[in-house]
Write an enzyme that holds these catalytic residues in place. Structure first.
Site, PDB file in Angstrom:
ATOM      1  CG  HIS A  11     -18.513   9.396   4.880  1.00  8.03           C
ATOM      2  ND1 HIS A  11     -18.015   9.648   6.142  1.00  8.03           N
ATOM      3  CD2 HIS A  11     -17.539   9.782   4.021  1.00  8.03           C
ATOM      4  CE1 HIS A  11     -16.807  10.151   6.043  1.00  8.03           C
ATOM      5  NE2 HIS A  11     -16.484  10.259   4.769  1.00  8.03           N
ATOM      6  NE  ARG A  62     -14.095   7.898   4.714  1.00 12.54           N
ATOM      7  CZ  ARG A  62     -13.025   7.440   4.091  1.00 12.54           C
ATOM      8  NH1 ARG A  62     -12.667   6.164   4.257  1.00 12.54           N
ATOM      9  NH2 ARG A  62     -12.310   8.219   3.299  1.00 12.54           N
ATOM     10  CD  GLU A  89     -12.363  12.599   0.858  1.00 13.70           C
ATOM     11  OE1 GLU A  89     -12.441  13.173  -0.251  1.00 13.70           O
ATOM     12  OE2 GLU A  89     -12.904  13.036   1.893  1.00 13.70           O
ATOM     13  CG  HIS A 184     -15.850   9.628   0.420  1.00 11.74           C
ATOM     14  ND1 HIS A 184     -15.533   8.966   1.586  1.00 11.74           N
ATOM     15  CD2 HIS A 184     -16.208   8.663  -0.470  1.00 11.74           C
ATOM     16  CE1 HIS A 184     -15.692   7.661   1.411  1.00 11.74           C
ATOM     17  NE2 HIS A 184     -16.099   7.456   0.168  1.00 11.74           N
TER      18      HIS A 184
END
Length: 251
Positions: A11, A62, A89, A184
């Site tokens: 991202h 995100r 993440e 991520h």
């Protein structure tokens, strides 16, 4: 059937990347630069004449917004998108929300580096009754609470990403479909470790630039035969170095 291609995209820059905070599963948004990075990544796909057939992303905004901006740039908003917590993440436990420099001053650089960069040593966990624990978040209501982490090392992130790779992503590649994964830094590190068979030491030193597509091509046995970042090599090096400097930032 010839396997499809795989495109990995981290991202774009998030607000807490900019603030030098441990983010993990906290749901922060992109900065204006992060939005620009998403669009630039999409344009690199267009220049390479790569059109995804299916998209996978995490359940964090995100990554979702990066995916959305990329598909908007490519005029492919109609593509099927599957979101999974398994692509989130790494969970940074009780460090989430803390400024990295302040945490280093409090606990010492060596301890914080161990939490951040070791393969199998997680940060301190969240308490089970902490409001930030994912078991209180409605987006994980259908996930077995026993699977939801209170902290993770990179090793733990790999262990949750791996089954998703085999169950959902690899079958799409085997059908010849071009797969885009927008996720991520650490969930993508986990995938790269599997694909490139990296050692534990090599993967913790790996820095993945934000918004830059990483293309994998596969042979008939679904083993990677080539990989490369898309875009100008100097720009890719600069983006990678910027991520490294961000990760190593101190007061």
């Amino acid at each position: 059937m010839t396997p499809g291609n795989l495109i990995l995209v981290r991202h774009g820059q998030s607000t807490w990347n900019l603030d030098n905070r441990f983010t993990g599963w906290i749901d922060v948004d992109l900065t204006p630069l992060g939005c620009e990075e998403a669009g630039a990544g999409a344009r690199e796909l267009a220049r390479a004449r790569l059109r995804p057939d299916v998209v996978f992303t995490s359940v964090l905004k995100r990554a979702i917004r990066t995916q959305w901006l990329m598909l908007e740039e490519l005029d492919l908003l109609w593509l099927p998108v599957e979101r999974s917590w398994r692509l989130n993440e790494r969970h940074y436990g009780a460090l989430q929300g803390l400024n990295k420099a302040e945490t280093a001053r409090r606990h010492g650089d060596a301890q914080v580096k161990l939490w951040r960069r070791s393969y199998d040593i997680p940060p301190p966990p969240l308490a089970s009754d902490d409001p930030q624990h994912p078991r209180f978040d409605p987006r994980y209501a259908d996930v077995d609470p026993a699977l939801l982490p209170s902290t993770e090392a990179l090793k733990d992130t790999l262990l949750r990403v791996q089954p998703y790779w085999y169950q959902r992503i690899l079958p799409e590649l085997s059908r010849g479909r071009c797969v885009l994964i927008v996720a991520h830094g650490n969930s993508l590190r986990a995938l790269v470790k599997m694909l490139d068979q990296l050692s534990e030491q090599a993967v913790v030193e790996l820095n993945i630039p934000t918004g830059v597509p990483l293309l994998y091509e596969f042979d008939a046995s679904l083993q990677p035969r080539a990989s490369r970042y898309l875009g100008d090599p100097d720009a890719v090096r600069a983006a990678t170095e910027a991520v490294k400097q961000q990760a190593d930032r101190r007061p």
